[in-house]
Write an enzyme that holds these catalytic residues in place. Structure first.
Site, PDB file in Angstrom:
ATOM      1  N   THR A  14      44.777  23.461  23.581  1.00 33.06           N
ATOM      2  CA  THR A  14      43.567  23.263  22.765  1.00 33.06           C
ATOM      3  C   THR A  14      43.894  22.905  21.322  1.00 33.06           C
ATOM      4  OG1 THR A  14      42.280  24.787  24.115  1.00 33.06           O
ATOM      5  CG2 THR A  14      41.521  24.477  21.868  1.00 33.06           C
ATOM      6  N   SER A  57      47.556  23.465  29.533  1.00 36.40           N
ATOM      7  CA  SER A  57      48.624  24.303  30.113  1.00 36.40           C
ATOM      8  C   SER A  57      48.341  24.690  31.564  1.00 36.40           C
ATOM      9  CB  SER A  57      48.881  25.538  29.253  1.00 36.40           C
ATOM     10  OG  SER A  57      47.853  26.485  29.379  1.00 36.40           O
ATOM     11  N   SER A  58      47.134  24.452  32.058  1.00 33.47           N
ATOM     12  CA  SER A  58      46.888  24.680  33.491  1.00 33.47           C
ATOM     13  C   SER A  58      47.705  23.719  34.337  1.00 33.47           C
ATOM     14  CB  SER A  58      45.405  24.460  33.812  1.00 33.47           C
ATOM     15  OG  SER A  58      44.613  25.146  32.895  1.00 33.47           O
ATOM     16  N   THR A  88      46.843  28.174  25.628  1.00 31.71           N
ATOM     17  CA  THR A  88      46.828  29.627  25.785  1.00 31.71           C
ATOM     18  C   THR A  88      46.743  30.059  27.251  1.00 31.71           C
ATOM     19  OG1 THR A  88      44.421  29.671  25.521  1.00 31.71           O
ATOM     20  CG2 THR A  88      45.747  30.020  23.546  1.00 31.71           C
ATOM     21  N   THR A 158      49.815  39.151  27.804  1.00 30.89           N
ATOM     22  CA  THR A 158      48.891  38.542  28.752  1.00 30.89           C
ATOM     23  C   THR A 158      47.652  38.057  28.003  1.00 30.89           C
ATOM     24  OG1 THR A 158      47.942  38.896  30.947  1.00 30.89           O
ATOM     25  CG2 THR A 158      47.654  40.689  29.415  1.00 30.89           C
ATOM     26  N   ARG A 235      48.826  42.656  44.334  1.00 33.15           N
ATOM     27  CA  ARG A 235      48.169  43.465  43.296  1.00 33.15           C
ATOM     28  C   ARG A 235      47.449  44.609  43.999  1.00 33.15           C
ATOM     29  NH1 ARG A 235      44.857  40.718  38.912  1.00 33.15           N
ATOM     30  NH2 ARG A 235      45.731  42.445  37.716  1.00 33.15           N
ATOM     31  N   GLN A 266      46.438  46.538  39.891  1.00 27.77           N
ATOM     32  CA  GLN A 266      45.248  45.897  39.320  1.00 27.77           C
ATOM     33  C   GLN A 266      44.925  46.482  37.943  1.00 27.77           C
ATOM     34  OE1 GLN A 266      42.113  45.734  42.339  1.00 27.77           O
ATOM     35  NE2 GLN A 266      43.643  45.238  43.883  1.00 27.77           N
ATOM     36  N   CYS A 267      45.654  47.534  37.550  1.00 24.90           N
ATOM     37  CA  CYS A 267      45.454  48.120  36.216  1.00 24.90           C
ATOM     38  C   CYS A 267      46.218  47.304  35.171  1.00 24.90           C
ATOM     39  CB  CYS A 267      45.970  49.552  36.167  1.00 24.90           C
ATOM     40  SG  CYS A 267      45.058  50.652  37.234  1.00 24.90           S
TER      41      CYS A 267
HETATM   42  N1  ASP Z   1      42.965  25.034  28.562  1.00 22.02           N
HETATM   43  C1  ASP Z   1      43.712  25.200  27.332  1.00 22.02           C
HETATM   44  C2  ASP Z   1      45.182  25.239  27.672  1.00 22.02           C
HETATM   45  O1  ASP Z   1      45.684  26.255  28.082  1.00 22.02           O
HETATM   46  C3  ASP Z   1      43.291  26.438  26.635  1.00 22.02           C
HETATM   47  C4  ASP Z   1      43.962  26.677  25.289  1.00 22.02           C
HETATM   48  O2  ASP Z   1      44.904  26.065  24.876  1.00 22.02           O
HETATM   49  O3  ASP Z   1      43.476  27.599  24.585  1.00 22.02           O
HETATM   50  O4  ASP Z   1      45.848  24.246  27.542  1.00 22.02           O
END
Ligand code: ASP
Length: 335
Positions: A14, A57-58, A88, A158, A235, A266-267
């Site tokens: 982002t 990043s996905s 992120t 995380t 998990r 899962q915690c």
């Molecule tokens: N979808 C974005 C990514 O991970 C989200 C971000 O950067 O905050 O590339």
């Protein structure tokens, strides 16, 4: 006196995106365009920027992790530290991967990104980038994440919020540094390495994460094995428990076929302990390993990495319980 040199290694996210009109946020920037947004930083740090790739990043996976680690290793000797600009969404996964791959790391590799693009007025990117760059000049020889106001150990971190500027947490380990008016070092960094740096690439791609649902049977374990999984992360509930009906047997069937099974929780906080309850104990006796205080990201990537290093069976089990890069150490853990 010469200024410390920091490399900005751009991978996307982002931070460098813009909204297409109409449409969602999409990659747009290149790293050289970012330097004018952190004007003033050059008073303290000399910054150079390189673009590795420009992705949401996905879309980042093991191939990109390896290119990232190789890029860091290539440039690191010329710099005090590297800041990896990264989305992120999977930052904690990439940071975990680099923490395992960069053996003998002797200086900081700091991941950072933003919740709002750097070209927006109310961006958090500027703050994150400037502080990440300063952290990259410190004696912190490990892979970390700077976000919000804190520097965290990367493989303890995380993503916990989709919108907040405090997007990350390190649930079971104190932050390394807190940035307020004063800079506070709040947990000890990893010790300096005694060996020189090398990049240990190699990840098993066929690792799945599954979640136990109350009352559900264990058929998903058999299905995962049938479709070629080499590692399974379950998990479970609480301390790492699975239902006693059917689950331990399914774990045993998977283990007997050479599939490595680890039990996570899962915690969010605390440490998995498979000896605490009957459900965990039965899973352990059937061949499962507990993930201790690791995050899901660190636990899963560790399994992918150890399998990718050619380990399996009892060798992998022994290695899984060894601390590789501070991912499971108890120091700073909650009581
Ligand atoms: N979808 C974005 C990514 O991970 C989200 C971000 O950067 O905050 O590339």
């Amino acid at each position: 006196m010469s200024k410390p040199r920091v490399l900005f290694l751009y991978t996307g996210g982002t931070l460098g995106m813009l909204r297409r009109d109409p449409g969602p946020l999409a990659p747009s920037f290149v790293a050289e365009d970012i330097l004018p947004f952190v004007r003033g930083l050059e008073v303290e740090v000399e910054v150079q920027a390189e673009v590795l790739y420009n992705l949401d990043s996905s879309d980042i996976g093991p191939d990109h992790w390896e290119r990232m680690a190789e890029g860091v290793a290539r440039w690191l000797p010329e710099f005090s530290g590297v800041v990896v600009l990264h989305g992120t969404d999977t930052m904690a996964w990439s940071a975990s991967a680099l923490s395992y791959m960069l053996r003998g790391l002797d200086r900081p590799v700091v991941f950072t990104g933003a919740q709002r693009p750097i070209a927006y007025v109310r961006t958090d990117a500027r703050n994150n980038l400037i502080h990440a760059a300063l952290c990259a000049t410190m004696s912190i020889p490990e892979v970390s994440i700077y976000f919000g106001r804190r520097l965290y150990r990367g493989n303890r971190t995380t993503k916990v919020s989709i919108q907040s500027y405090e997007a990350f947490e390190s649930p079971v380990y104190r932050p390394l540094v807190e940035m307020g008016v004063a800079i506070r070092h709040t947990a000890p960094p990893l010790p300096a390495p005694t060996v020189s740096m090398r990049v240990a690439t190699g990840f098993e791609r066929n690792v799945v994460v599954m979640q136990v649902v109350p009352g559900a049977g264990p058929a998903i374990i058999d299905a995962a094995v049938l479709t070629g999984a080499r590692g399974i992360v379950i998990r479970g509930f609480g301390a790492g428990n699975v239902p006693q009906k059917g689950w331990p047997e399914a774990i045993r069937r998977a283990s007997e076929q050479g599939v490595s099974v680890v039990l996570h929780s899962q915690c969010l906080r605390g440490a998995v302990d498979l000896t605490a309850y009957e459900g965990g104990r039965a899973a352990m006796d059937a061949g499962a390993m507990g993930t201790g205080a690791m995050t899901l990201e660190a636990a899963t990537v560790k399994l992918m990495w150890l399998l990718g290093q050619g380990l399996g069976g009892d060798w992998l089990k022994a290695a899984y319980h060894e601390d590789v890069a501070g991912e499971g150490s108890a120091d700073g853990a909650e009581d």
